[in-house]
Structures are given as structure tokens and as C-alpha cells.
Design an enzyme around this catalytic site. Structure first.
Site, PDB file in Angstrom:
ATOM      1  N   ASP A 168       1.078  -1.034  -0.232  1.00 21.81           N
ATOM      2  CA  ASP A 168      -0.220   0.267   0.108  1.00 21.81           C
ATOM      3  C   ASP A 168       0.713   1.167  -0.740  1.00 21.81           C
ATOM      4  OD1 ASP A 168      -2.408   1.350   0.431  1.00 21.81           O
ATOM      5  OD2 ASP A 168      -3.493   0.246   1.200  1.00 21.81           O
ATOM      6  N   LEU A 177     -12.151   5.542   7.952  1.00 17.36           N
ATOM      7  CA  LEU A 177     -12.148   5.361   9.043  1.00 17.36           C
ATOM      8  C   LEU A 177     -13.221   4.543   9.336  1.00 17.36           C
ATOM      9  CD1 LEU A 177     -10.350   7.309  11.430  1.00 17.36           C
ATOM     10  CD2 LEU A 177      -9.742   5.201  10.280  1.00 17.36           C
ATOM     11  N   ARG A 179     -14.822   2.534   7.203  1.00 13.10           N
ATOM     12  CA  ARG A 179     -15.026   0.913   6.511  1.00 13.10           C
ATOM     13  C   ARG A 179     -13.708   0.447   7.082  1.00 13.10           C
ATOM     14  NH1 ARG A 179     -14.275   4.313   3.450  1.00 13.10           N
ATOM     15  NH2 ARG A 179     -12.931   4.478   1.845  1.00 13.10           N
ATOM     16  N   ASP A 236      -9.429  -1.106  -5.321  1.00 14.33           N
ATOM     17  CA  ASP A 236     -10.397  -0.596  -5.663  1.00 14.33           C
ATOM     18  C   ASP A 236     -10.596   0.532  -6.554  1.00 14.33           C
ATOM     19  OD1 ASP A 236      -8.542   1.547  -5.800  1.00 14.33           O
ATOM     20  OD2 ASP A 236      -8.984   3.078  -3.983  1.00 14.33           O
ATOM     21  N   CYS A 294     -15.530   4.269  -5.124  1.00 13.80           N
ATOM     22  CA  CYS A 294     -16.297   4.015  -4.180  1.00 13.80           C
ATOM     23  C   CYS A 294     -16.284   5.967  -3.419  1.00 13.80           C
ATOM     24  CB  CYS A 294     -15.454   2.929  -2.902  1.00 13.80           C
ATOM     25  SG  CYS A 294     -16.316   1.241  -3.171  1.00 13.80           S
ATOM     26  N   CYS A 450     -18.504  20.420  -9.146  1.00 16.17           N
ATOM     27  CA  CYS A 450     -18.866  18.983  -7.686  1.00 16.17           C
ATOM     28  C   CYS A 450     -18.348  18.468  -6.987  1.00 16.17           C
ATOM     29  CB  CYS A 450     -18.978  17.727  -9.172  1.00 16.17           C
ATOM     30  SG  CYS A 450     -16.908  17.579  -9.520  1.00 16.17           S
TER      31      CYS A 450
END
Ligand code: ZN
Length: 493
Positions: A168, A177, A179, A236, A294, A450
Site C-alpha cells: 500500500d 475510518l 470502513r 479499488d 467508491c 462537483c
């Protein structure tokens, strides 16, 4: 009878550097024997026993796979070409469970402390001492310590997987945090690999944790994968997902797959030697922007906990092996809907035309996955960038303060507008922007925004292609930049 034998790149060093050898024989076995009389080194790479090909070596006669025939006894005739295709391209096979069950003699023993820690495993006959020793011997590589990596790493550590590699390069953010339960509030701002290592070592100090603070790339993936038995995909994004798949296929490793979006999850075990790979299921990625991330689409915090735990379950099963009747998720795609609480299962089949694991797969090495996923077409992005007018949050604030007449269009969703919005901004969600074009005054300067700037860029493109003639600027960094640079009282989400 002269038969042409094609030697794969990985084995050419054992065949005097030659990719093509002519040999005599009436069956595949005789032909290979003739080749190995010349090049003795080849034998141990091709054969498990005296007369049995290794199960990761495939042999073709001309275009036909003879895996399901009698293999070595298959007859050949003058002019035939025998092709050797090892499904592991240079990788070593691991030493545990389904990956290779026969190496039990080399399994490490358990200390009394380990016997006491893992007692609830040891009294399961399906695990027992041998299973726990397999877990101890196993080397698992986790890609990512985010939503999926969190439960995954914690359960694998707790289960006693002896070596956990973690890849990572991210830093823990407050919005993680909800999830990513391997990290805590005190870890905000720390490197995820450090935070995860600390938590996992606290769960189980008896295992070895190796962190790799780097982005997984086409340059480092094969080497990393070869050092592990099983790869668990907790990524992801599509470029990394295809990279993980292809690198798993090329190194012969099982890929324990999970993905999540909003309320829906998927899990499977892709293992090209035993069944379908990710590309057999999805040969190509969706065009960029079609499937939101996500970060754009949201995710229910519990969902990665469930899917990640399923991945941990499948990883443990692969290590233990299927002799005791466990059924791995190979050739099965599990679909989970957390909102309706439903599990479904789809049968998968290996695709003979799969570009990476198919019979004559054109892809032989890792490629540029950003480009493959349409995320890098420098020329196109450049010209779009030139055409799209941008304004920073600070510039917008200055112009508003000067009294310039600017209309602000917010293309987010209403529930996002509820979280935070700019004063006097008009809300028109991206999906409606073309149909509601007449609500945007083309005679006024218009700033579109946005959350982060990508949906507003799409809105501007859509408006322009629909014939909107007004002056449109994209707010760089969206409302997040406004909160950072202009007004910290606007909450960030
Ligand atoms: Zn495939």
C-alpha cells in the site's frame, strides 16, 4: 519422423538457448525424450515423475490442447509441431495446501505457545496440526490495506498465516475510518502500511509481516508475486485489478478476488491453472467514468467487512487444501447484495480465447494498465485540457468579491448538496444537466462544480456537445478545494 518442438522462453536456457528443436518420435513422450537426451536439464522442469508431466506444463500438438488426452502417449505424425506451454512463466510453486500439498515434510513445527493460541483450529479435524502448520508455512500477499484489506489482514493474521506481505502507498484519512477498521483515529495522517503492521502485529506477534510501501506496478508485480503463494486483491481500481490478474496468471498464483460498490459485493478465486481468471470473466475494463469509484459512488461501511472476510475465508481454504472436502470459490462468482441481503452464485468457465490465460493467449507479459483502462491517452487528455476552461476556488472567490456576475451550477446529487453547498449555487445533477440546459443562462459566465472536479468536467463536455454556447468554467478541485482554500466552515466529505 521429424517433429518440431517449440520451447517456451522460460525454459530456453535449459535447451541451449534454442526456441525450436527438431526431434524424432512416434508419440509426444518419445519426442520429448529425444529432446531431453540432448538437453538433460529440461527434464526436471517438465516432469514430476519419470513418466508424468508436471501439472502446470501443458502440451499442444499443432493447435490442439492434449491435456485431456493421454498426453505423453498421444501419437504424432511427420510435420507436427509440439508446443510446450508451462502455465507458470518462471515462477516457483509455493509449498502449501492446494498450491502444492505434497511438501508436508518441510512444514514448520508449532511451538507450545502456537499450539495454545491456535487451539480452536487444532481441534477442528479439517485443520488439525497439519493444517495449522500449512498456515504457518504460507506466504500471502495482500494488495491494499483499505476496506477489504482491513478484515482480510486481521483474520489472516489471527489465523496464523506465517508470512503476510502488505502492499500500500496510501496515508490514513479520516474518511477511511468508516470502513477500514484496521486503522484507528490515532492513525490519521500515518502511512497505511505502518498503521496496519502495528495493528496486525498486536493481533498476532507470532507471524512475520513484511510491508511494501509502494504502488503495485508492472515493474514490481512479478517479483513480488513470485515470493508469495497466494495473492489477495483488495484494490479499488481497474488498472490495478487487471495488473493483479495478469501477474497472477503469469506467475501461476491464485488470485483471491473481492470488489465492492455501494451495497454490492463480488468475490471469487481466479486461478488460471484450475479455472477462469478475471479476464475470462471481464476481458476488458468498462470505459473510464462509466463505473464510479467508491469515492464518487459511496460504499456501505459494513460491506467490505463482509467481502473481505469471505476473501480471508477462501485464502485459508486454499492454504489448507481441499482434501477434507472444502469447496473453493474457483469457477464461481459470488454476488452479494447487502441492501436486500441476498447471495447469488454464478458459474464461471475458463475462456479458451482469454487474452491472458487462453489457449494461445496473445499477452505474454505485463502491459501498461493505465493505458489499457483508457486512463492514459496523453494526446486526447491534453487537447481536452486545453479546451476546458478552469477556475480555482481562490480565483472564483476573488471574482465574486469583485461583484462579477457569475452563475454557479452544482452537478452533484441532492444528498451531497445536503452535506455541503456553495451559496447561490443552482443544483442540477450531472444526469439531468443536458435536459435542463435551458435553466442555465448562456449569457452569463458560468462556473460548474462537483465534489472534486471530474463530474463537473463531464457536465461541461456534455453541455458543449449538446450545443450550449455560454462561457463555462470548471471549478478545479470542486467544493473540496473551496473548503480547503476559501472557506473551511464548508464541511469536507
Ligand atoms: Zn482468463
Amino acid at each position: 519422423m521429424a517433429i518440431t518442438v517449440l520451447i517456451p522462453t522460460a525454459l530456453r536456457q535449459y535447451a541451449g538457448g534454442s526456441g525450436e528443436i527438431s526431434a524424432e518420435g512416434a508419440t509426444v513422450g518419445e519426442v520429448l525424450d529425444a529432446v531431453m537426451r540432448e538437453h538433460g536439464e529440461l527434464r526436471k522442469h517438465l516432469y514430476a515423475d519419470a513418466d508424468k508431466l508436471r501439472n502446470f506444463v501443458n502440451v499442444y500438438i499443432n493447435d490442439d490442447d492434449i491435456r485431456h488426452l493421454e498426453r505423453l502417449a498421444t501419437k504424432v505424425k511427420e510435420g507436427d509441431t509440439v508446443t510446450i506451454v508451462p502455465s507458470i512463466a518462471g515462477g516457483s510453486v509455493g509449498s502449501v495446501g492446494m498450491v502444492m500439498g505434497e511438501a508436508n515434510t518441510e512444514l514448520p513445527s508449532l511451538t507450545n505457545q502456537e499450539i495454545s493460541r491456535y487451539s480452536r483450529h487444532l481441534i477442528l479435524p479439517e485443520v488439525g496440526m497439519e493444517g495449522q502448520r500449512k498456515l504457518k508455512a504460507a506466504r500471502v500477499l495482500m494488495i491494499g490495506t483499505g476496506g477489504l484489506g482491513a478484515p482480510l489482514g486481521m483474520y489472516l493474521a489471527a489465523a496464523g498465516v506465517g508470512h503476510l506481505g502488505i502492499v500500500d502507498f496510501d496515508v490514513v484519512e479520516e474518511s477511511n475510518l468508516q470502513r477500514q477498521i484496521v486503522h484507528g483515529t490515532k492513525d490519521i495522517g500515518r502511512r497505511k502500511v505502518d498503521s496496519a503492521r502495528e495493528r496486525l502485529a498486536d493481533i498476532n506477534p507470532l507471524i512475520n509481516i513484511e510491508t511494501h510501501e509502494t504502488q503495485l506496478t508492472s515493474d514490481n508485480a512479478l517479483e513480488l508475486f513470485r515470493e508469495h503463494d497466494i495473492i489477495v486483491d483488495g484494490t479499488d481500481n481497474f488498472p490495478t485489478r487487471y495488473l493483479v490478474n495478469d501477474a497472477c496468471v503469469l506467475t501461476g498464483k491464485p488470485n483471491v478476488y473481492g470488489s465492492i460498490f455501494r451495497f454490492e459485493g463480488q468475490a471469487s478465486v481466479f486461478w488460471a491453472q484450475k479455472g477462469a481468471c478475471y479476464r475470462c470473466l471481464y476481458p476488458e475494463p468498462p470505459p473510464p467514468g462509466l463505473v464510479p469509484s467508491c469515492a464518487e459512488g459511496g460504499v456501505l461501511g459494513v460491506l467490505p467487512g463482509i467481502i473481505g472476510a469471505i476473501q480471508a475465508n477462501e485464502t485459508v481454504k486454499l492454504i489448507l487444501g481441499d482434501e477434507a472436502g472444502s469447496e473453493p470459490l474457483i469457477n464461481r462468482l459470488l454476488l452479494f447484495d447487502a441492501w436486500r441481503m441476498r447471495f447469488r452464485e454464478m458459474k464461471l468457465r475458463k475462456d479458451a480465447a482469454c487474452p491472458i490465460c487462453g489457449d494461445h493467449a496473445p499477452i505474454k507479459e505485463l502491459i501498461d494498465y493505465q493505458e489499457f483502462c483508457g486512463l492514459k491517452s496523453p494526446a486526447a487528455n491534453q487537447s481536452e485540457g486545453d479546451m476546458m476552461q478552469e477556475i480555482t476556488a481562490t480565483e472564483l472567490k476573488q471574482r465574486l468579491d469583485k461583484g462579477d456576475d457569475i452563475q454557479i451550477i452544482d452537478v452533484r446529487e441532492p444528498h451531497e448538496h445536503d452535506i455541503a453547498h456553495l451559496e447561490n449555487a443552482k443544483l442540477i445533477p450531472l444526469a439531468q444537466v443536458v435536459n435542463r440546459m435551458d435553466e442555465i443562462d448562456a449569457s452569463r459566465d458560468t462556473v460548474v462544480h462537483c465534489k472534486g472536479g471530474s463530474r463537473s468536467a463531464k457536465a461541461i463536455e456534455a453541455l458543449k456537445s449538446a450545443g450550449f454556447t455560454g462561457n463555462l468554467s470548471n471549478l478545479k478541485g470542486g467544493i473540496g478545494a473551496w473548503s480547503n482554500d476559501v472557506d473551511p466552515s464548508v464541511p469536507k466529505y
